[in-house]
Structures are given as C-alpha cells and as structure tokens.
Write a protein that holds these residues in place. Structure first.
Motif, PDB file in Angstrom:
ATOM      1  N   ASP A   1       0.836  -1.190   0.000  1.00 38.29           N
ATOM      2  CA  ASP A   1       0.000   0.000   0.000  1.00 38.29           C
ATOM      3  C   ASP A   1       0.878   1.250   0.000  1.00 38.29           C
ATOM      4  N   LEU A   2       1.269   1.684  -1.170  1.00 41.77           N
ATOM      5  CA  LEU A   2       2.163   2.834  -1.284  1.00 41.77           C
ATOM      6  C   LEU A   2       1.448   4.158  -1.051  1.00 41.77           C
ATOM      7  N   SER A   3       0.111   4.128  -0.971  1.00 42.75           N
ATOM      8  CA  SER A   3      -0.609   5.368  -0.693  1.00 42.75           C
ATOM      9  C   SER A   3      -0.273   5.889   0.702  1.00 42.75           C
ATOM     10  N   VAL A   4       0.107   4.988   1.617  1.00 37.98           N
ATOM     11  CA  VAL A   4       0.486   5.401   2.967  1.00 37.98           C
ATOM     12  C   VAL A   4       1.671   6.359   2.921  1.00 37.98           C
ATOM     13  N   SER A   5       2.560   6.145   1.965  1.00 38.45           N
ATOM     14  CA  SER A   5       3.739   7.008   1.824  1.00 38.45           C
ATOM     15  C   SER A   5       3.530   8.106   0.795  1.00 38.45           C
ATOM     16  N   GLY A   6       2.320   8.226   0.283  1.00 38.81           N
ATOM     17  CA  GLY A   6       2.009   9.321  -0.622  1.00 38.81           C
ATOM     18  C   GLY A   6       2.339   9.077  -2.075  1.00 38.81           C
ATOM     19  N   VAL A   7       2.685   7.840  -2.434  1.00 40.93           N
ATOM     20  CA  VAL A   7       3.073   7.569  -3.817  1.00 40.93           C
ATOM     21  C   VAL A   7       1.890   7.737  -4.765  1.00 40.93           C
TER      22      VAL A   7
ATOM     23  N   VAL B   1       7.111  18.485  -1.999  1.00 40.41           N
ATOM     24  CA  VAL B   1       5.803  17.936  -1.649  1.00 40.41           C
ATOM     25  C   VAL B   1       5.975  16.729  -0.727  1.00 40.41           C
ATOM     26  N   ASN B   2       5.039  16.588   0.188  1.00 40.50           N
ATOM     27  CA  ASN B   2       5.033  15.478   1.139  1.00 40.50           C
ATOM     28  C   ASN B   2       3.588  14.982   1.256  1.00 40.50           C
ATOM     29  N   PHE B   3       3.333  13.775   0.804  1.00 37.38           N
ATOM     30  CA  PHE B   3       1.959  13.282   0.706  1.00 37.38           C
ATOM     31  C   PHE B   3       1.662  12.116   1.642  1.00 37.38           C
ATOM     32  N   ASP B   4       2.327  12.063   2.791  1.00 31.51           N
ATOM     33  CA  ASP B   4       2.075  10.994   3.759  1.00 31.51           C
ATOM     34  C   ASP B   4       0.614  10.932   4.172  1.00 31.51           C
ATOM     35  N   MET B   5       0.182   9.725   4.549  1.00 28.24           N
ATOM     36  CA  MET B   5      -1.127   9.529   5.155  1.00 28.24           C
ATOM     37  C   MET B   5      -0.936   8.885   6.524  1.00 28.24           C
TER      38      MET B   5
END
Length: 245
Positions: free
Chosen positions: A53-59, A99-103
């Motif tokens: 789940d790369l969305s956790v790291s903002g990918v 930019v930093n897109f962490d969740m």
C-alpha cells in the motif's frame, strides 16, 4: 511526534513535553535558488521495503502529480542513489518546491518526516496533505499549502513553478519556520530545561520518598542514585553533540 503528546496526556501523565529532532546547521547555510523548475519528492525504498500500500507514503498522489507536470518532477530515493546530507542540501536548494503526501497509519498517526523538516530548513516552498493525525499544518502558513484537495495542491505547485518570485517569498518564510522549530540554537535551551527538571525530579525522589526494595536490600535506593549519577553525564554528552553539529 506531536500527536503522541496528547495521547500521553490522556493516559494520565501530567507533564508531557514534545521536542522535535534538530536538523544539521548545514541546511541553513546554502542559499535557496530554485533554479530547476522541478517538484521534489523524497522517499527511500519505494520498491524495496515500503509494502504493497504505497498510498500510505504518498506515492498515489505523487504519481498523479507526475502526470500533471510531466518532465518537471524529481523523486529522490536514497535506497537507489545515496547522497550525503551535504549533497542533499544541493538537491534541495536547486528544486523549486517540495511535496510530502504521507497519510496516517497504524493508530491513525504519523510523525513528521525528516525530509519535510529539512525542506523547511533549506528554504523550500512546501505542500503537504492535511488529515487527522498529521502535523504539517502547524509548520505551513504563507510558505506553502496544507490541504487534502489534490487540485488545490496542484495549483500551488503550478504557481511555484511558473512564478519564481512567489516561490522565493515562500522560501524565506519556510526557512524562518525551520530555524525557529528545528535548529540547534532553538532546541538547545529546551533540552537544557528538560535535563534540569529531570535532575531535580530524581534528586527530590531520592531525598523525599521511600523506594520499593526487597527485604534486607537497598536495591531501590541504589537504582535511584545510579540514575541520578548518570543524568549529568547524559546532559554533557548532549551538549557535546549539539556543540559539534
């Protein structure tokens, strides 16, 4: 991390202190130029250990941003191409916006990324997600945008890429925030106060309260005395580290 402080308070601890990790002074020394019209994203190990789940790291947002700004994005992966901290300052200084897109993850929390604190200290305009459990908003005002609206972030990025004067205004404010929040000169007094209070608390405990020990043993007292003896050495070690940085 900042969000943990309130959890410790809710758990019944009456004296909770949050002090962030400092950044090296070299992050404040190099002038920001933003000469490259590129968006910078820093994430190590994307294809190595980050999980499915790369969305956790903002990918997820990063890939969408790359589609929106083809040829004007740069992802630095330290696992693939390592750079020293000083070399990283060069990369940050020539990039136009960070930019930093962490969740949030786990229990709905996430610490500030080191790359974000370094980006502020390097004087980069910054954009980050704004979700419960994240802490970026308190470090972003006129220096960037903190939002869960992807299109709004794209608009901010576009303005930074096309208007260097605007990006420079954001840069000045980012560095001010970074120096106030993460520099050694700003954090050293806070560490000093914390160590002094800890020393006093241990001393008062040794003098004024009985400690648990096994019958016929002074183990509890010896433990307290040993802990009290180590605090000055810990303080001196921290002073040497801060002074040599």
């Amino acid at each position: 991390m900042p969000v943990h402080a309130r959890n410790w308070t809710r758990a019944g601890f009456r004296d909770v202190n949050f002090i962030p990790n400092p950044v090296g002074e070299w992050w404040f020394e190099r002038e920001w130029t933003g000469e490259k019209e590129q968006v910078l994203f820093v994430l190590s190990g994307k294809d190595a250990w980050r999980g499915k789940d790369l969305s956790v790291s903002g990918v997820d947002w990063w890939e969408r941003l790359c589609e929106r700004f083809p040829g004007r994005t740069h992802h630095h992966d330290g696992h693939v191409a390592y750079r020293t901290p000083v070399q990283m300052t060069e990369l940050f200084s020539e990039s136009r916006v960070f930019v930093n897109f962490d969740m949030p993850y786990g229990f709905g929390e996430r610490p500030l990324t080191l790359a974000f604190t370094e980006a502020l200290s390097a004087g980069l305009p910054v954009a980050a997600r704004d979700l419960p459990g994240l802490n970026y908003r308190q470090f972003i005002d006129s220096n960037g945008l903190c939002s869960n609206d992807f299109d709004a972030i794209c608009s901010f990025v576009e303005r930074c890429l096309t208007d260097r004067s605007y990006a420079r205004e954001c840069s000045v404010r980012s560095r001010e925030i970074g120096r106030q929040a993460f520099s050694y000169s700003s954090l050293r007094p806070k560490y000093e106060i914390l160590f002094s209070r800890a020393e006093k608390a241990f001393a008062d405990s040794v003098r004024g309260r009985k400690s648990f020990s096994f019958p016929g043993s002074n183990l509890g007292l010896r433990f307290r005395v040993a802990a009290l003896d180590k605090l000055p050495r810990l303080r001196n070690k921290m002073r040497r580290l801060l002074k040599s940085a």
